[in-house]
Motif scaffolding. Sequence first.
Motif, PDB file in Angstrom:
ATOM      1  N   PHE A 201       5.448   4.222 -12.393  1.00 43.14           N
ATOM      2  CA  PHE A 201       5.337   2.846 -12.864  1.00 43.14           C
ATOM      3  C   PHE A 201       6.206   1.897 -12.041  1.00 43.14           C
ATOM      4  CE2 PHE A 201       3.315   4.650 -16.584  1.00 43.14           C
ATOM      5  CZ  PHE A 201       2.361   3.696 -16.888  1.00 43.14           C
ATOM      6  N   GLY A 202       7.358   2.364 -11.593  1.00 45.49           N
ATOM      7  CA  GLY A 202       8.216   1.529 -10.756  1.00 45.49           C
ATOM      8  C   GLY A 202       7.548   1.171  -9.440  1.00 45.49           C
ATOM      9  N   PHE A 203       6.972   2.166  -8.775  1.00 47.92           N
ATOM     10  CA  PHE A 203       6.277   1.889  -7.514  1.00 47.92           C
ATOM     11  C   PHE A 203       5.015   1.054  -7.737  1.00 47.92           C
ATOM     12  CE2 PHE A 203       8.634   5.610  -5.665  1.00 47.92           C
ATOM     13  CZ  PHE A 203       9.258   4.900  -4.638  1.00 47.92           C
ATOM     14  N   LEU A 204       4.303   1.309  -8.844  1.00 50.64           N
ATOM     15  CA  LEU A 204       3.122   0.499  -9.148  1.00 50.64           C
ATOM     16  C   LEU A 204       3.522  -0.965  -9.339  1.00 50.64           C
ATOM     17  CD1 LEU A 204       0.099   0.250  -9.768  1.00 50.64           C
ATOM     18  CD2 LEU A 204       0.649   0.818 -12.151  1.00 50.64           C
ATOM     19  N   SER A 205       4.608  -1.184 -10.024  1.00 50.76           N
ATOM     20  CA  SER A 205       5.093  -2.544 -10.233  1.00 50.76           C
ATOM     21  C   SER A 205       5.406  -3.234  -8.907  1.00 50.76           C
ATOM     22  CB  SER A 205       6.343  -2.503 -11.119  1.00 50.76           C
ATOM     23  OG  SER A 205       6.890  -3.778 -11.256  1.00 50.76           O
ATOM     24  N   GLN A 206       6.037  -2.509  -8.013  1.00 48.31           N
ATOM     25  CA  GLN A 206       6.343  -3.070  -6.686  1.00 48.31           C
ATOM     26  C   GLN A 206       5.066  -3.362  -5.904  1.00 48.31           C
ATOM     27  OE1 GLN A 206       9.350  -4.021  -5.321  1.00 48.31           O
ATOM     28  NE2 GLN A 206       9.982  -3.710  -7.438  1.00 48.31           N
ATOM     29  N   ALA A 207       4.096  -2.468  -5.986  1.00 50.67           N
ATOM     30  CA  ALA A 207       2.834  -2.656  -5.264  1.00 50.67           C
ATOM     31  C   ALA A 207       2.102  -3.900  -5.754  1.00 50.67           C
ATOM     32  CB  ALA A 207       1.948  -1.422  -5.421  1.00 50.67           C
TER      33      ALA A 207
ATOM     34  N   TRP B  18       0.827  -1.212   0.000  1.00 51.37           N
ATOM     35  CA  TRP B  18       0.000   0.000   0.000  1.00 51.37           C
ATOM     36  C   TRP B  18       0.859   1.260   0.000  1.00 51.37           C
ATOM     37  CZ3 TRP B  18      -4.791   0.161  -1.521  1.00 51.37           C
ATOM     38  CH2 TRP B  18      -5.534  -1.015  -1.478  1.00 51.37           C
ATOM     39  N   PHE B  19       1.989   1.223   0.682  1.00 57.45           N
ATOM     40  CA  PHE B  19       2.895   2.383   0.646  1.00 57.45           C
ATOM     41  C   PHE B  19       3.447   2.586  -0.763  1.00 57.45           C
ATOM     42  CE2 PHE B  19       3.179   1.306   5.210  1.00 57.45           C
ATOM     43  CZ  PHE B  19       2.756   2.530   5.718  1.00 57.45           C
ATOM     44  N   PHE B  20       3.841   1.495  -1.403  1.00 61.94           N
ATOM     45  CA  PHE B  20       4.311   1.593  -2.785  1.00 61.94           C
ATOM     46  C   PHE B  20       3.213   2.167  -3.686  1.00 61.94           C
ATOM     47  CE2 PHE B  20       7.386  -2.084  -1.886  1.00 61.94           C
ATOM     48  CZ  PHE B  20       8.480  -1.230  -1.777  1.00 61.94           C
ATOM     49  N   LEU B  21       1.988   1.740  -3.448  1.00 62.27           N
ATOM     50  CA  LEU B  21       0.876   2.198  -4.273  1.00 62.27           C
ATOM     51  C   LEU B  21       0.606   3.691  -4.068  1.00 62.27           C
ATOM     52  CD1 LEU B  21      -1.165   1.305  -6.345  1.00 62.27           C
ATOM     53  CD2 LEU B  21      -2.680   0.619  -4.472  1.00 62.27           C
ATOM     54  N   ILE B  22       0.691   4.157  -2.841  1.00 65.52           N
ATOM     55  CA  ILE B  22       0.510   5.592  -2.566  1.00 65.52           C
ATOM     56  C   ILE B  22       1.617   6.398  -3.239  1.00 65.52           C
ATOM     57  CG2 ILE B  22       0.568   7.344  -0.748  1.00 65.52           C
ATOM     58  CD1 ILE B  22      -0.921   5.223   1.012  1.00 65.52           C
TER      59      ILE B  22
ATOM     60  N   TRP C 241      -4.405   3.393  -8.000  1.00 66.28           N
ATOM     61  CA  TRP C 241      -3.382   4.216  -8.649  1.00 66.28           C
ATOM     62  C   TRP C 241      -4.006   5.290  -9.528  1.00 66.28           C
ATOM     63  CZ3 TRP C 241      -1.670   3.617 -14.003  1.00 66.28           C
ATOM     64  CH2 TRP C 241      -0.503   4.330 -14.306  1.00 66.28           C
ATOM     65  N   THR C 242      -4.948   4.888 -10.365  1.00 65.23           N
ATOM     66  CA  THR C 242      -5.596   5.882 -11.225  1.00 65.23           C
ATOM     67  C   THR C 242      -6.445   6.845 -10.418  1.00 65.23           C
ATOM     68  OG1 THR C 242      -7.433   4.386 -11.710  1.00 65.23           O
ATOM     69  CG2 THR C 242      -5.606   4.433 -13.285  1.00 65.23           C
ATOM     70  N   GLY C 243      -7.051   6.355  -9.333  1.00 61.49           N
ATOM     71  CA  GLY C 243      -7.838   7.236  -8.464  1.00 61.49           C
ATOM     72  C   GLY C 243      -6.977   8.304  -7.811  1.00 61.49           C
ATOM     73  N   ILE C 244      -5.824   7.897  -7.302  1.00 63.41           N
ATOM     74  CA  ILE C 244      -4.908   8.869  -6.696  1.00 63.41           C
ATOM     75  C   ILE C 244      -4.449   9.871  -7.745  1.00 63.41           C
ATOM     76  CG2 ILE C 244      -2.638   9.202  -5.612  1.00 63.41           C
ATOM     77  CD1 ILE C 244      -3.050   6.444  -4.278  1.00 63.41           C
ATOM     78  N   GLY C 245      -4.123   9.380  -8.930  1.00 64.33           N
ATOM     79  CA  GLY C 245      -3.704  10.271 -10.005  1.00 64.33           C
ATOM     80  C   GLY C 245      -4.799  11.244 -10.410  1.00 64.33           C
ATOM     81  N   THR C 246      -6.027  10.744 -10.510  1.00 63.59           N
ATOM     82  CA  THR C 246      -7.157  11.582 -10.901  1.00 63.59           C
ATOM     83  C   THR C 246      -7.448  12.646  -9.854  1.00 63.59           C
ATOM     84  OG1 THR C 246      -8.139   9.756 -12.130  1.00 63.59           O
ATOM     85  CG2 THR C 246      -9.606  11.555 -11.500  1.00 63.59           C
ATOM     86  N   VAL C 247      -7.582  12.222  -8.615  1.00 61.00           N
ATOM     87  CA  VAL C 247      -7.876  13.164  -7.526  1.00 61.00           C
ATOM     88  C   VAL C 247      -6.721  14.133  -7.343  1.00 61.00           C
ATOM     89  CG1 VAL C 247      -8.231  13.339  -5.036  1.00 61.00           C
ATOM     90  CG2 VAL C 247      -9.503  11.653  -6.352  1.00 61.00           C
TER      91      VAL C 247
END
Length: 104
Positions: free
Chosen positions: A43-49, A3-7, A62-68
Motif C-alpha cells: 500500500f505504501g508503494f501504491l500510494s507513491q505510484a 511505474w517502479f513504485f507500482l511494480i 497493481w491488482t494484475g501484478i498481484g493476481t498474476v
Amino acid sequence: MGWFFLIFAGVFEVVGVVGMNQINKAKNIRSFAIFIVGIVLSFGFLSQAMKSLPMGTSYAVWTGIGTVGGAIVGMLFYGESKNWKRIVFISMVLSAAVGLKLIA
C-alpha cells in the motif's frame, strides 16, 4: 518513477498473499510478519505510484501484478494447477497490464 513504485507495490502484494497463505497453514509470528510487511509496503508503494499515475491505471496494474504473481507463486511453490488454459488466462491479465502501461 511511478511505474517502479507500482511494480514494487505489486511484488509486495504477492508477498502479502504468501503471508496470508502461510497464516492459513500455521498461525505463527513469522506468517503474520510476512503478511503485515507485505501489505504495508504494498500500500505504501501504491500510494507513491498514484502521485504520478492515474488512479484507475495504478489500481488495475497493481491488482494484475498481484493476481498474476499469486497464481505463479501458487503454481511454482504450492502445487496449484499448471493447466495450459490457466497459463493463457494469466498471460491475458499480464498483457492487459502492459497495454495500460502503453496508453498511460
